[in-house]
Design a protein around this motif. Structure first.
Motif, PDB file in Angstrom:
ATOM      1  N   LEU A  33       0.811  -1.211   0.000  1.00  0.00           N
ATOM      2  CA  LEU A  33       0.000   0.000   0.000  1.00  0.00           C
ATOM      3  C   LEU A  33       0.847   1.266   0.000  1.00  0.00           C
ATOM      4  CD1 LEU A  33      -2.735  -1.066   2.588  1.00  0.00           C
ATOM      5  CD2 LEU A  33      -3.072  -0.725   0.143  1.00  0.00           C
ATOM      6  N   MET A  34       2.018   1.213   0.634  1.00  0.00           N
ATOM      7  CA  MET A  34       2.879   2.397   0.722  1.00  0.00           C
ATOM      8  C   MET A  34       3.827   2.530  -0.469  1.00  0.00           C
ATOM      9  SD  MET A  34       1.923   3.908   3.471  1.00  0.00           S
ATOM     10  CE  MET A  34       0.274   3.220   3.325  1.00  0.00           C
ATOM     11  N   ARG A  35       3.835   1.523  -1.343  1.00  0.00           N
ATOM     12  CA  ARG A  35       4.798   1.522  -2.445  1.00  0.00           C
ATOM     13  C   ARG A  35       4.669   2.728  -3.381  1.00  0.00           C
ATOM     14  NH1 ARG A  35       7.955  -2.444  -3.387  1.00  0.00           N
ATOM     15  NH2 ARG A  35       6.622  -3.911  -2.254  1.00  0.00           N
ATOM     16  N   PRO A  36       3.461   3.271  -3.601  1.00  0.00           N
ATOM     17  CA  PRO A  36       3.380   4.433  -4.510  1.00  0.00           C
ATOM     18  C   PRO A  36       4.076   5.687  -3.974  1.00  0.00           C
ATOM     19  CG  PRO A  36       1.229   3.385  -4.266  1.00  0.00           C
ATOM     20  CD  PRO A  36       2.116   2.791  -3.237  1.00  0.00           C
ATOM     21  N   TYR A  37       4.437   5.711  -2.710  1.00  0.00           N
ATOM     22  CA  TYR A  37       4.972   6.937  -2.112  1.00  0.00           C
ATOM     23  C   TYR A  37       6.497   6.887  -2.066  1.00  0.00           C
ATOM     24  CZ  TYR A  37       0.096   7.262  -0.854  1.00  0.00           C
ATOM     25  OH  TYR A  37      -1.268   7.298  -0.923  1.00  0.00           O
ATOM     26  N   PRO A  38       7.167   7.886  -2.655  1.00  0.00           N
ATOM     27  CA  PRO A  38       8.643   7.901  -2.685  1.00  0.00           C
ATOM     28  C   PRO A  38       9.269   7.801  -1.305  1.00  0.00           C
ATOM     29  CG  PRO A  38       7.740   9.582  -4.148  1.00  0.00           C
ATOM     30  CD  PRO A  38       6.601   9.038  -3.376  1.00  0.00           C
ATOM     31  N   ALA A  39       8.594   8.257  -0.290  1.00  0.00           N
ATOM     32  CA  ALA A  39       9.154   8.225   1.062  1.00  0.00           C
ATOM     33  C   ALA A  39       9.467   6.806   1.503  1.00  0.00           C
ATOM     34  CB  ALA A  39       8.183   8.881   2.040  1.00  0.00           C
ATOM     35  N   LEU A  40       8.808   5.802   0.940  1.00  0.00           N
ATOM     36  CA  LEU A  40       9.113   4.415   1.306  1.00  0.00           C
ATOM     37  C   LEU A  40      10.515   4.048   0.835  1.00  0.00           C
ATOM     38  CD1 LEU A  40       8.081   1.706   2.497  1.00  0.00           C
ATOM     39  CD2 LEU A  40       7.340   1.094   0.179  1.00  0.00           C
ATOM     40  N   ASP A  41      10.847   4.396  -0.420  1.00  0.00           N
ATOM     41  CA  ASP A  41      12.179   4.114  -0.931  1.00  0.00           C
ATOM     42  C   ASP A  41      13.245   4.959  -0.230  1.00  0.00           C
ATOM     43  OD1 ASP A  41      11.041   2.327  -2.716  1.00  0.00           O
ATOM     44  OD2 ASP A  41      10.859   3.828  -4.310  1.00  0.00           O
ATOM     45  N   ASP A  42      12.857   6.160   0.218  1.00  0.00           N
ATOM     46  CA  ASP A  42      13.805   7.050   0.891  1.00  0.00           C
ATOM     47  C   ASP A  42      14.038   6.659   2.342  1.00  0.00           C
ATOM     48  OD1 ASP A  42      13.795   8.409  -1.480  1.00  0.00           O
ATOM     49  OD2 ASP A  42      12.480  10.037  -0.777  1.00  0.00           O
ATOM     50  N   GLY A  43      13.305   5.677   2.841  1.00  0.00           N
ATOM     51  CA  GLY A  43      13.442   5.280   4.241  1.00  0.00           C
ATOM     52  C   GLY A  43      12.654   6.150   5.204  1.00  0.00           C
ATOM     53  N   ARG A  44      11.806   7.022   4.680  1.00  0.00           N
ATOM     54  CA  ARG A  44      11.026   7.885   5.560  1.00  0.00           C
ATOM     55  C   ARG A  44       9.656   7.289   5.901  1.00  0.00           C
ATOM     56  NH1 ARG A  44       9.433  12.338   3.479  1.00  0.00           N
ATOM     57  NH2 ARG A  44       9.970  11.975   1.283  1.00  0.00           N
ATOM     58  N   ILE A  45       9.352   6.147   5.322  1.00  0.00           N
ATOM     59  CA  ILE A  45       8.215   5.335   5.767  1.00  0.00           C
ATOM     60  C   ILE A  45       8.782   4.005   6.226  1.00  0.00           C
ATOM     61  CG2 ILE A  45       6.098   4.131   5.112  1.00  0.00           C
ATOM     62  CD1 ILE A  45       5.540   6.227   3.051  1.00  0.00           C
ATOM     63  N   THR A  46       8.616   3.678   7.489  1.00  0.00           N
ATOM     64  CA  THR A  46       9.106   2.405   8.018  1.00  0.00           C
ATOM     65  C   THR A  46       7.925   1.541   8.439  1.00  0.00           C
ATOM     66  OG1 THR A  46       9.287   3.205  10.297  1.00  0.00           O
ATOM     67  CG2 THR A  46      11.206   3.524   8.845  1.00  0.00           C
TER      68      THR A  46
ATOM     69  N   ASP B  82       6.093   6.237  10.674  1.00  0.00           N
ATOM     70  CA  ASP B  82       6.516   4.950  11.229  1.00  0.00           C
ATOM     71  C   ASP B  82       5.271   4.119  11.548  1.00  0.00           C
ATOM     72  OD1 ASP B  82       9.446   5.389  11.432  1.00  0.00           O
ATOM     73  OD2 ASP B  82       8.802   7.027  12.759  1.00  0.00           O
ATOM     74  N   ILE B  83       5.206   2.939  10.921  1.00  0.00           N
ATOM     75  CA  ILE B  83       4.076   2.030  11.136  1.00  0.00           C
ATOM     76  C   ILE B  83       4.614   0.818  11.888  1.00  0.00           C
ATOM     77  CG2 ILE B  83       2.215   0.723  10.057  1.00  0.00           C
ATOM     78  CD1 ILE B  83       2.599   2.438   7.548  1.00  0.00           C
ATOM     79  N   ALA B  84       4.050   0.543  13.053  1.00  0.00           N
ATOM     80  CA  ALA B  84       4.527  -0.571  13.881  1.00  0.00           C
ATOM     81  C   ALA B  84       3.349  -1.447  14.273  1.00  0.00           C
ATOM     82  CB  ALA B  84       5.229  -0.042  15.128  1.00  0.00           C
ATOM     83  N   ALA B  85       3.506  -2.763  14.139  1.00  0.00           N
ATOM     84  CA  ALA B  85       2.465  -3.733  14.511  1.00  0.00           C
ATOM     85  C   ALA B  85       2.953  -4.560  15.686  1.00  0.00           C
ATOM     86  CB  ALA B  85       2.124  -4.634  13.326  1.00  0.00           C
ATOM     87  N   ALA B  86       2.078  -4.819  16.628  1.00  0.00           N
ATOM     88  CA  ALA B  86       2.423  -5.637  17.792  1.00  0.00           C
ATOM     89  C   ALA B  86       1.269  -6.588  18.079  1.00  0.00           C
ATOM     90  CB  ALA B  86       2.709  -4.760  19.006  1.00  0.00           C
ATOM     91  N   ALA B  87       1.583  -7.875  18.226  1.00  0.00           N
ATOM     92  CA  ALA B  87       0.573  -8.881  18.531  1.00  0.00           C
ATOM     93  C   ALA B  87       0.649  -9.232  20.007  1.00  0.00           C
ATOM     94  CB  ALA B  87       0.787 -10.130  17.678  1.00  0.00           C
ATOM     95  N   ALA B  88      -0.521  -9.243  20.656  1.00  0.00           N
ATOM     96  CA  ALA B  88      -0.598  -9.614  22.070  1.00  0.00           C
ATOM     97  C   ALA B  88      -1.798 -10.531  22.250  1.00  0.00           C
ATOM     98  CB  ALA B  88      -0.733  -8.376  22.951  1.00  0.00           C
ATOM     99  N   GLY B  89      -1.552 -11.828  22.330  1.00  0.00           N
ATOM    100  CA  GLY B  89      -2.639 -12.797  22.445  1.00  0.00           C
ATOM    101  C   GLY B  89      -3.490 -12.809  21.196  1.00  0.00           C
ATOM    102  N   ASP B  90      -4.778 -12.570  21.373  1.00  0.00           N
ATOM    103  CA  ASP B  90      -5.710 -12.576  20.243  1.00  0.00           C
ATOM    104  C   ASP B  90      -5.832 -11.213  19.576  1.00  0.00           C
ATOM    105  OD1 ASP B  90      -6.272 -15.239  20.704  1.00  0.00           O
ATOM    106  OD2 ASP B  90      -7.951 -14.803  22.050  1.00  0.00           O
ATOM    107  N   GLU B  91      -5.150 -10.205  20.112  1.00  0.00           N
ATOM    108  CA  GLU B  91      -5.262  -8.847  19.592  1.00  0.00           C
ATOM    109  C   GLU B  91      -4.045  -8.465  18.748  1.00  0.00           C
ATOM    110  OE1 GLU B  91      -7.772  -6.622  20.072  1.00  0.00           O
ATOM    111  OE2 GLU B  91      -8.983  -8.037  21.231  1.00  0.00           O
TER     112      GLU B  91
END
Length: 409
Positions: free
Chosen positions: A284-297, A338-347
């Motif tokens: 989903l973030m691939r169209p944005y140049p910031a992903l290649d520049d490292g400004r979208i993590t 910065d997009i961060a995902a964290a899994a905790a049990g069923d959530e």
């Protein structure tokens, strides 16, 4: 209490009827059975079941009568309560605008309310037992039967859409639902079901789906035209070929993101094999140049996602990225997300954090339609929670969804 003294414990108002029945039994030599009130030592009358049978001698003549009196107050109260409950049930079901039906534990239909007969136009009692299946459209009968047999075998709730024959002779789309009624031990003692006419809503949804597909097709054509113009321009300016290839790739990625993000029906949903949550976010973030520049993590714990969770999540993150590009961190060269995902049990918890962009003055006074729709996709379709924090350094969005709502696995 010998002789006829027993009459003294009877209710005077009921005694004549008791005496008449008893005399009839004596005259005919037949067993006697009757329910009537008897007065106890406390002076209160309570219902008793009285049974008396004749004992005959060798010649067949009645030599004696043997009888029992059994107090049945609890049974009578239970029967009265059941009658009252049954009456309340019938009033409730007759007042409901939906068609209501019920069956025995084995699925034998033994009750339909007035709305069923009003809708179908069939005579009362004609659809009892298994005759109800003849009301379905021939193409839906096997599917409806299979689903009903599955619920009977497993005790799972019954829910299905099928076409039901209307009194006009037309078949109308109907939503059928049923739940089991269980006793104190958990055994199913009855099924209670409803049929809801959804034909008009179904046709409106089909029209909306058709319009949605047409709109999506036109948008895809626009993406294709843009890609073609980029390619045509690159051939005229060879030195811009590398830039043109990169731009065309981003347009193609944007088209794929659009297909994820637009609302879908069962027929139009993208054929998405189970994929990773982090992989989908990168796509989903691939169209944005910031992903290649490292400004979208994109980092953290991964989770399995299929079409069930992909479209609602894509709608939200597509909206967040679009707004960040227009007003937020991605609208300036130094901004980052910065997009961060964290899994905790069923959530599964996902955080979107913007920084380095224009200073945020606070929550906007007006919420756009796209933002509202994206939020509803999380709370409505996925049953999750979403919270926005308009921090001075940048927007922070917290999303929580159950892992089992992201995919069918």
């Amino acid at each position: 209490m010998e002789g006829w003294g027993w009459q003294g414990v009877h209710d005077p108002e009921r005694l004549p009827a008791v005496m008449a029945e008893w005399q009839s039994a004596i005259d005919g030599g037949k067993p006697f059975e009757m329910v009537f009130p008897l007065r106890g030592a406390d002076g209160l009358f309570r219902p008793f079941l009285t049974r008396i049978v004749p004992l005959r001698d060798g010649s067949g003549a009645i030599a004696r009568w043997f009888g029992t009196n059994t107090e049945i107050g609890a049974q009578v109260r239970a029967e009265d309560a059941l009658a009252a409950t049954t009456a309340q049930y019938e009033v409730l079901t007759e007042a409901m605008p939906q068609m209501v039906w019920s069956t025995l534990p084995d699925g034998f239909h033994d009750y339909y309310n007035a709305q069923w007969y009003e809708f179908t136009g069939v005579p009362r009692g004609s659809t009892d037992g298994e005759a109800w299946s003849g009301m379905f459209h021939p193409e839906d009968q096997e599917r409806a039967w299979a689903r009903w047999r599955h619920s009977l075998a497993t005790g799972e709730p019954y829910e299905i859409e099928y076409r039901l024959r209307h009194r006009s002779g037309d078949y109308r789309w109907t939503l059928g639902r049923a739940l089991p009624v269980r006793d104190a031990d958990g055994a199913i003692i009855r099924w209670i079901g409803t049929c809801t006419d959804i034909d008009e809503a179904k046709r409106i949804a089909e029209q909306n789906e058709l319009l949605g597909r047409e709109l999506s097709h036109r948008i895809k054509n626009i993406f294709a035209v843009i890609g073609g113009l980029i390619g045509l321009s690159a051939r005229r300016v060879p030195e811009a070929a590398a830039f043109a290839r990169d731009l065309a790739g981003r347009v193609t990625s944007l088209a794929r993101a659009h297909d994820f993000a637009r609302p879908h029906s069962e027929e139009s949903k993208p054929s998405v094999e189970p994929m990773s949550l982090l992989g989908m976010l990168r796509e989903l973030m691939r169209p944005y140049p910031a992903l290649d520049d490292g400004r979208i993590t994109i980092s953290g714990d991964d989770a399995v996602v299929d079409d069930r969770g992909a479209t609602p999540l894509a709608l939200l993150f597509h909206e967040l990225a679009t707004n960040a590009s227009k007003y937020g961190a991605l609208s300036v060269d130094d901004g980052r997300v910065d997009i961060a995902a964290a899994a905790a049990g069923d959530e599964v918890h996902i955080r979107w954090q913007e920084s380095g962009g224009p200073a945020v003055a606070g929550e906007p006074s007006r919420t756009g339609f796209g933002t509202q729709l994206a939020s509803l996709s999380i709370t409505g379709q996925l049953g999750g929670r979403i919270a926005r924090d308009w921090r001075p350094e940048g927007l922070c969005v917290e999303i929580e969804v159950r892992r089992d709502r992201l995919s069918r696995r």
